[in-house]
Design an enzyme around this catalytic site. Sequence first.
Site, PDB file in Angstrom:
ATOM      1  N   TRP A 140       6.926   3.036  -6.739  1.00  0.00           N
ATOM      2  CA  TRP A 140       6.758   2.066  -5.641  1.00  0.00           C
ATOM      3  C   TRP A 140       6.373   0.706  -6.198  1.00  0.00           C
ATOM      4  O   TRP A 140       6.868  -0.323  -5.717  1.00  0.00           O
ATOM      5  CB  TRP A 140       5.750   2.577  -4.617  1.00  0.00           C
ATOM      6  CG  TRP A 140       6.211   3.855  -3.966  1.00  0.00           C
ATOM      7  CD1 TRP A 140       5.565   5.050  -3.979  1.00  0.00           C
ATOM      8  CD2 TRP A 140       7.429   4.067  -3.228  1.00  0.00           C
ATOM      9  NE1 TRP A 140       6.300   5.985  -3.291  1.00  0.00           N
ATOM     10  CE2 TRP A 140       7.443   5.422  -2.824  1.00  0.00           C
ATOM     11  CE3 TRP A 140       8.505   3.261  -2.884  1.00  0.00           C
ATOM     12  CZ2 TRP A 140       8.494   5.981  -2.082  1.00  0.00           C
ATOM     13  CZ3 TRP A 140       9.552   3.808  -2.148  1.00  0.00           C
ATOM     14  CH2 TRP A 140       9.538   5.142  -1.759  1.00  0.00           C
ATOM     15  N   ASP A 168      -0.336  -2.354  -1.650  1.00  0.00           N
ATOM     16  CA  ASP A 168       0.447  -1.363  -0.912  1.00  0.00           C
ATOM     17  C   ASP A 168      -0.431  -0.116  -0.809  1.00  0.00           C
ATOM     18  O   ASP A 168      -0.635   0.580  -1.794  1.00  0.00           O
ATOM     19  CB  ASP A 168       1.746  -1.078  -1.681  1.00  0.00           C
ATOM     20  CG  ASP A 168       2.526   0.110  -1.116  1.00  0.00           C
ATOM     21  OD1 ASP A 168       2.136   0.644  -0.054  1.00  0.00           O
ATOM     22  OD2 ASP A 168       3.534   0.495  -1.748  1.00  0.00           O
ATOM     23  N   LYS A 192       2.366   8.157   6.478  1.00  0.00           N
ATOM     24  CA  LYS A 192       1.553   9.029   5.624  1.00  0.00           C
ATOM     25  C   LYS A 192       0.281   9.425   6.387  1.00  0.00           C
ATOM     26  O   LYS A 192       0.137  10.569   6.765  1.00  0.00           O
ATOM     27  CB  LYS A 192       1.225   8.348   4.288  1.00  0.00           C
ATOM     28  CG  LYS A 192       2.435   7.728   3.561  1.00  0.00           C
ATOM     29  CD  LYS A 192       3.356   8.731   2.929  1.00  0.00           C
ATOM     30  CE  LYS A 192       4.688   8.247   2.387  1.00  0.00           C
ATOM     31  NZ  LYS A 192       4.820   7.020   1.668  1.00  0.00           N
TER      32      LYS A 192
HETATM   33  C1  LIG Z   1       6.028   6.169   0.984  1.00  0.00           C
HETATM   34  C2  LIG Z   1       5.660   4.963   0.202  1.00  0.00           C
HETATM   35  C3  LIG Z   1       6.442   3.788   0.205  1.00  0.00           C
HETATM   36  C4  LIG Z   1       7.764   3.684   0.920  1.00  0.00           C
HETATM   37  O1  LIG Z   1       7.559   3.507   2.245  1.00  0.00           O
HETATM   38  P1  LIG Z   1       8.769   3.282   3.260  1.00  0.00           P
HETATM   39  O2  LIG Z   1       8.013   3.137   4.537  1.00  0.00           O
HETATM   40  O3  LIG Z   1       9.640   4.480   3.195  1.00  0.00           O
HETATM   41  O4  LIG Z   1       9.478   2.042   2.862  1.00  0.00           O
HETATM   42  C5  LIG Z   1       5.990   2.697  -0.510  1.00  0.00           C
HETATM   43  N1  LIG Z   1       4.834   2.744  -1.191  1.00  0.00           N
HETATM   44  C6  LIG Z   1       4.075   3.851  -1.231  1.00  0.00           C
HETATM   45  C7  LIG Z   1       2.810   3.855  -2.023  1.00  0.00           C
HETATM   46  C8  LIG Z   1       4.471   4.988  -0.532  1.00  0.00           C
HETATM   47  O5  LIG Z   1       3.707   6.105  -0.563  1.00  0.00           O
END
Ligand SMILES: *Cc1c(COP(=O)(O)O)cnc(C)c1O
Length: 350
Positions: free
Chosen positions: A98, A166, A190
């Site tokens: 990510w 993030d 999540k």
């Molecule tokens: C799941 C995840 C993403 C991707 O998220 P999307 O909503 O599918 O774009 C990005 N960063 C982290 C840390 C994630 O766990």
Amino acid sequence: MKHNFGAGPCILPQEVFKQAAAAVLDFNGLSILEVSHRSADFVAVMEEARENIKKALNVPDGYTVLFLQGGASLGFLIAAYNMAGKHKRAAYINTGEWSTKAIKEAKNAGVEPVVIASSEDKNFSYIPKGVTIPEDVDFVHYTSNNTIYGTQFKHIPVTNKPLVCDMSSDIFSQTIDVSKFDLIYAGAQKNLGPAGATLYIVKDSILGNSSIENIPTYLNLAVHSKKDSMFNTPPVFSVFVSNLNLKHLLANGGVPGIQQLNEAKAAALYAEIDRNPNFEGTTAVEDRSLMNVTFRLTDESKKESFDKLWNDAGAVGLKGHRSVGGYRASIYNALDISSIEVLVKAMQQL
Ligand SMILES: *Cc1c(COP(=O)(O)O)cnc(C)c1O
């Protein structure tokens, strides 16, 4: 019922599923799926959801909460567009897939990413420590929890630069000091709610101050802030269910309460991984994630037997990401400790 160890979209509390199902059939006489986002009933939901985010995370004054679309994947780009300053350079800590994608999107926004630390040398199995942040960058970006590799920052990087994170896969799992951040973003799917909404917590002082001219309208956080997160049709159902989940969280001990449970769950699972000679963890012990527990068999020939054991016990979603192999147990907020006990028992039966 199955025990859902999936990495996302993932489990939510059963009570939330029931309330969401009821609202699909009847939300003040309409379905939540057909209600106008401009109706007083839904505007009240959006406002309550934004307030509940602030309550759950103790968001100080001077921050705006937004529910947008595009997932964290669009967040990579939105972060770079909105945080760009006079240098049009930003420091990135690369701790996995990510972060790697965030680095790529910075370039697409016209911001030069400077990778100040990376754990790629050991397949992202640890968190780099003691990073030095150059002076000529506009912000620092990191990923608090590495969903795929199972590592997690146990500290907030120290910097005098604006900090962007993030937090997709560990937000609401433990208390955080929001005042340390200028921008936090997270896909809902999540720990917050169903896929569809993406949460942004943005310091008001950065709004409208990007050095990039002509930011595409939807990607400009100042636009969304001015419209109270209603610039265009928001992801109505995802926001509605996220609010149900927030109310459930706040009524059950809030983030400090769930943190205790999360720590107990992770401790029980890691204890078995360390105790049981059939298994080994795949990350540095001090950087182990509370949300995504990655491990593998010490003897691959036992794979079929182990897979049968956990399948028969009703566990799903345990297969490790293709870039790591082995197993990954995602143990988000709503996963009960009884599901951990089921998995541990299957591990003991091998
Ligand atoms: C799941 C995840 C993403 C991707 O998220 P999307 O909503 O599918 O774009 C990005 N960063 C982290 C840390 C994630 O766990």
